[in-house]
Design a protein around this motif. Structure first.
Motif, short mmCIF file in Angstrom:
data_model
loop_
_atom_site.label_atom_id
_atom_site.label_comp_id
_atom_site.label_asym_id
_atom_site.label_seq_id
_atom_site.Cartn_x
_atom_site.Cartn_y
_atom_site.Cartn_z
N GLY A 113 19.13 40.81 58.82
CA GLY A 113 18.44 40.05 57.79
C GLY A 113 18.33 38.58 58.13
N VAL A 114 17.34 37.94 57.57
CA VAL A 114 17.15 36.49 57.68
C VAL A 114 17.16 35.93 56.26
CG1 VAL A 114 15.61 34.63 58.34
CG2 VAL A 114 15.86 36.62 59.83
N ALA A 115 18.12 35.05 56.00
CA ALA A 115 18.28 34.48 54.66
C ALA A 115 17.76 33.04 54.64
CB ALA A 115 19.74 34.52 54.24
N ASP A 116 16.98 32.72 53.63
CA ASP A 116 16.56 31.34 53.36
C ASP A 116 17.45 30.82 52.24
OD1 ASP A 116 15.32 29.00 52.39
OD2 ASP A 116 13.36 29.68 53.10
N LEU A 117 18.36 29.95 52.58
CA LEU A 117 19.35 29.49 51.61
C LEU A 117 18.79 28.42 50.67
CD1 LEU A 117 22.58 29.42 53.81
CD2 LEU A 117 21.65 31.26 52.40
N PHE A 118 17.51 28.02 50.86
CA PHE A 118 16.84 27.18 49.87
C PHE A 118 16.31 28.02 48.73
CE2 PHE A 118 16.02 23.57 53.01
CZ PHE A 118 16.88 22.70 52.35
N THR A 119 15.63 29.08 49.08
CA THR A 119 14.91 29.87 48.07
C THR A 119 15.67 31.12 47.62
OG1 THR A 119 13.77 31.22 49.74
CG2 THR A 119 12.75 29.12 49.13
N GLY A 120 16.65 31.55 48.38
CA GLY A 120 17.36 32.80 48.07
C GLY A 120 16.65 34.02 48.61
N SER A 121 15.55 33.84 49.33
CA SER A 121 14.82 34.98 49.90
C SER A 121 15.57 35.53 51.12
CB SER A 121 13.41 34.54 50.31
OG SER A 121 12.78 35.54 51.08
N VAL A 122 15.68 36.87 51.15
CA VAL A 122 16.30 37.54 52.30
C VAL A 122 15.35 38.63 52.78
CG1 VAL A 122 18.27 38.85 53.17
CG2 VAL A 122 18.61 37.12 51.39
N ARG A 123 14.85 38.48 54.01
CA ARG A 123 14.00 39.50 54.63
C ARG A 123 14.87 40.33 55.57
NH1 ARG A 123 10.75 37.33 58.07
NH2 ARG A 123 11.59 35.21 57.93
N MET A 124 14.78 41.66 55.41
CA MET A 124 15.68 42.55 56.16
C MET A 124 14.92 43.70 56.77
SD MET A 124 19.11 42.83 53.81
CE MET A 124 18.20 43.03 52.29
N VAL A 125 15.59 44.34 57.73
CA VAL A 125 15.10 45.59 58.31
C VAL A 125 16.31 46.51 58.48
CG1 VAL A 125 15.32 44.75 60.68
CG2 VAL A 125 13.75 46.62 60.18
N GLN A 126 16.12 47.78 58.11
CA GLN A 126 17.21 48.76 58.16
C GLN A 126 16.91 49.77 59.27
OE1 GLN A 126 17.59 51.22 54.69
NE2 GLN A 126 19.68 51.86 55.16
N CYS A 127 17.88 49.97 60.15
CA CYS A 127 17.70 50.85 61.31
C CYS A 127 18.77 51.94 61.31
CB CYS A 127 17.77 50.05 62.60
SG CYS A 127 16.78 48.54 62.62
N GLY A 128 18.64 52.88 60.39
CA GLY A 128 19.60 53.99 60.32
C GLY A 128 20.96 53.63 59.79
N GLU A 138 9.86 45.84 57.34
CA GLU A 138 10.70 44.85 56.67
C GLU A 138 10.61 45.04 55.15
OE1 GLU A 138 9.77 40.89 57.78
OE2 GLU A 138 9.82 41.30 59.94
N PHE A 139 11.64 44.58 54.48
CA PHE A 139 11.60 44.49 53.02
C PHE A 139 12.30 43.19 52.61
CE2 PHE A 139 15.22 47.04 54.29
CZ PHE A 139 16.28 46.51 53.59
N GLU A 140 12.01 42.74 51.41
CA GLU A 140 12.50 41.43 50.97
C GLU A 140 13.17 41.55 49.61
OE1 GLU A 140 10.89 36.81 50.40
OE2 GLU A 140 9.47 38.48 50.61
N VAL A 141 14.22 40.77 49.43
CA VAL A 141 14.89 40.65 48.15
C VAL A 141 15.15 39.17 47.89
CG1 VAL A 141 17.20 40.89 49.14
CG2 VAL A 141 16.83 41.47 46.74
N VAL A 142 15.08 38.77 46.64
CA VAL A 142 15.34 37.37 46.26
C VAL A 142 16.64 37.32 45.49
CG1 VAL A 142 14.51 35.35 45.00
CG2 VAL A 142 12.88 36.82 46.21
N LEU A 143 17.56 36.51 46.00
CA LEU A 143 18.87 36.35 45.36
C LEU A 143 18.83 35.20 44.36
CD1 LEU A 143 21.22 36.63 48.51
CD2 LEU A 143 20.47 38.47 46.97
N GLU A 144 19.56 35.41 43.27
CA GLU A 144 19.78 34.36 42.28
C GLU A 144 21.20 33.81 42.48
OE1 GLU A 144 17.51 33.20 40.33
OE2 GLU A 144 16.00 34.74 40.82
N PRO A 145 21.43 32.58 42.03
CA PRO A 145 22.79 32.04 42.18
C PRO A 145 23.84 32.98 41.58
CG PRO A 145 21.29 30.30 41.52
CD PRO A 145 20.50 31.58 41.46
N GLY A 146 24.89 33.23 42.35
CA GLY A 146 25.95 34.14 41.93
C GLY A 146 25.79 35.55 42.45
N ASP A 147 24.62 35.87 43.05
CA ASP A 147 24.40 37.20 43.62
C ASP A 147 25.08 37.33 44.98
OD1 ASP A 147 22.88 37.80 41.43
OD2 ASP A 147 20.93 37.64 42.45
#
Length: 424
Positions: free
Chosen positions: A296-311, A344-353
């Motif tokens: 995963g690649v996390a953007d610690l400004f926005t909380g966006s995390v782009r990931m890829v799952q390989c098994g 890829e898929f993306e999730v957005v984290l909120e503070p405390g997540d």
């Protein structure tokens, strides 16, 4: 009185194969009885030594233990049974076949002699045929005992050699363990208010799991959890190789980095990173192993995390409100097929997540009830764990260990990395 009588030809006919001559000690207070026995034994090719008392016989045994003893039961001073017991205690490393010479025929007396350490009996008067038969029986037992002793000696030598090899391998494995631990030097890594925690628990000295992270700056962090197929040295060597491909310090070798203007580096797309790793794995014909991974690649400004799952097991999102969600759709392991691709898929984290990447050593760990922890069990333990960063994962692993089958140990490596997002 001590006397030796030796006959080497044993009355053999010409061309007869010589028998193995064994040293026989005859102990009797009767000179006539000793003479009769010694003559019969010498004619059969045995080296015979005589002693008139048990005390004299023990002196002879101290100097050179015999192979076989024929001793009278009733003698002045020390009896034959007492002599047998002392002989057994003094010549423990060399088994001596012991025959008691007696006029006793009662079953109880014979049993007492056997309990005292005797191997066989001869009833007076002794016939030559019976003497030879009993001696031959003793020889067979001694031969088996000697062969067993020789084999045990060879086995002991082989075990000593194997122990030396094991100790050498164990030292190498301990050093390899230190090297592998150095791949995860920090259990907690802070980026402003947010932080990562890392956990790596091999099931043996070394393992095939690896977690890590790296950043080119600008609040962009690449992080991953991977699990190499198999266990032991082969898996550990591949994890070391993968660690170099994802180096947190040498950006020019890190396949997740790309150089941009003015010598700055940036993070590549997650799908491009796993494609590059897959290309390297499948191009090397000497590697039969594959590995699962979440990157995963996390953007610690926005909380966006782009990931890829390989098994790899599905990433787990633990929301600040107490809800939990598994992400991803599985994907193909890396290194199995050259033409594989990943979405890829993306999730957005909120503070405390929190977002948790983990190996299947967690979910497939056997519990006290005989079942595996499973996904639901992981959610339950992850919600109970307190603290943060590396301490959060330590607490999670401790709770896992409390519910494991007692004394079972780890069947598989256990590893995890957690991102705790605290906002900008």
């Amino acid at each position: 009185m001590i006397k030796a009588a030796v006959q080497t030809d044993g009355g053999r006919t010409p061309g007869e194969r010589p028998r193995a001559v064994r040293r026989v000690l005859v102990v009797d207070d009767s000179r006539m009885q000793r003479k009769i026995l010694s003559t019969q034994l010498a004619r059969s090719g045995y080296a015979v030594v005589e002693a008139g008392t048990a005390e004299e016989a023990l002196q002879l045994c101290d100097r050179e233990p015999p192979d076989l003893v024929i001793s009278d039961w009733m003698m002045p001073g020390m009896t034959g049974i007492e002599f047998c017991q002392q002989l057994r205690a003094r010549v423990a490393a060399h088994y001596v076949y012991f025959i008691l010479l007696t006029s006793k025929t009662e079953t109880a007396e014979i049993a007492r002699g056997l309990e005292g350490g005797a191997d066989d009996f001869l009833i007076k008067p002794v016939s030559g045929d019976e003497l030879r038969a009993r001696i031959a029986a003793g020889e067979r037992i001694l031969r088996m005992e000697r062969e067993l002793t020789d084999k045990n000696r060879l086995l002991s030598s082989a075990l000593d050699e194997l122990q030396g090899l094991y100790d050498s391998i164990n030292r190498d494995l301990m050093q390899a363990k230190k090297i592998q631990e150095s791949l995860v030097p920090e259990r907690t890594k802070r980026f402003g208010p947010s932080r990562f925690g890392l956990l790596l628990k091999p099931s043996g000295h070394i393992g095939g799991d690896l977690v890590g992270l790296f950043t080119p700056g600008f609040n962009q962090v690449g992080f991953y959890s991977l699990d190499v197929s198999g266990h032991g040295i082969t898996a550990a060597l591949l994890t070391a190789r993968l660690a170099s491909y994802l180096s947190p310090s040498n950006f020019s070798q890190n396949v997740a980095m790309e150089q941009r203007q003015w010598h700055f580096y940036g993070l590549r797309r997650p799908s491009d990173v796993v494609a590059a790793l897959n290309a390297r794995m499948t191009a090397d014909t000497g590697i039969d192993e594959y590995f699962t991974m979440v990157y995963g690649v996390a953007d610690l400004f926005t909380g966006s995390v782009r990931m890829v799952q390989c098994g790899h097991p599905h990433p787990l999102i633990l929301r600040a409100d107490g809800s939990a969600e598994f992400l991803g759709e599985g994907g193909m392991p890396i290194g199995m097929f050259a033409e594989a691709s990943w979405q890829e898929f993306e999730v957005v984290l909120e503070p405390g997540d929190r977002i948790l990447l983990y190996s299947d050593g967690f979910t497939e760990c056997p519990m006290k009830d005989g079942e595996m922890l499973g996904a639901d069990g992981l959610v339950r333990l992850a919600g109970l764990a307190a603290c943060g960063g590396g301490e959060y994962l330590d607490d999670l692993f401790w709770r896992l260990s409390q519910e494991m089958t007692p004394g079972a140990g780890l069947d598989d490596d256990v590893s995890a990395i957690v991102l705790e997002f605290a906002g900008t």
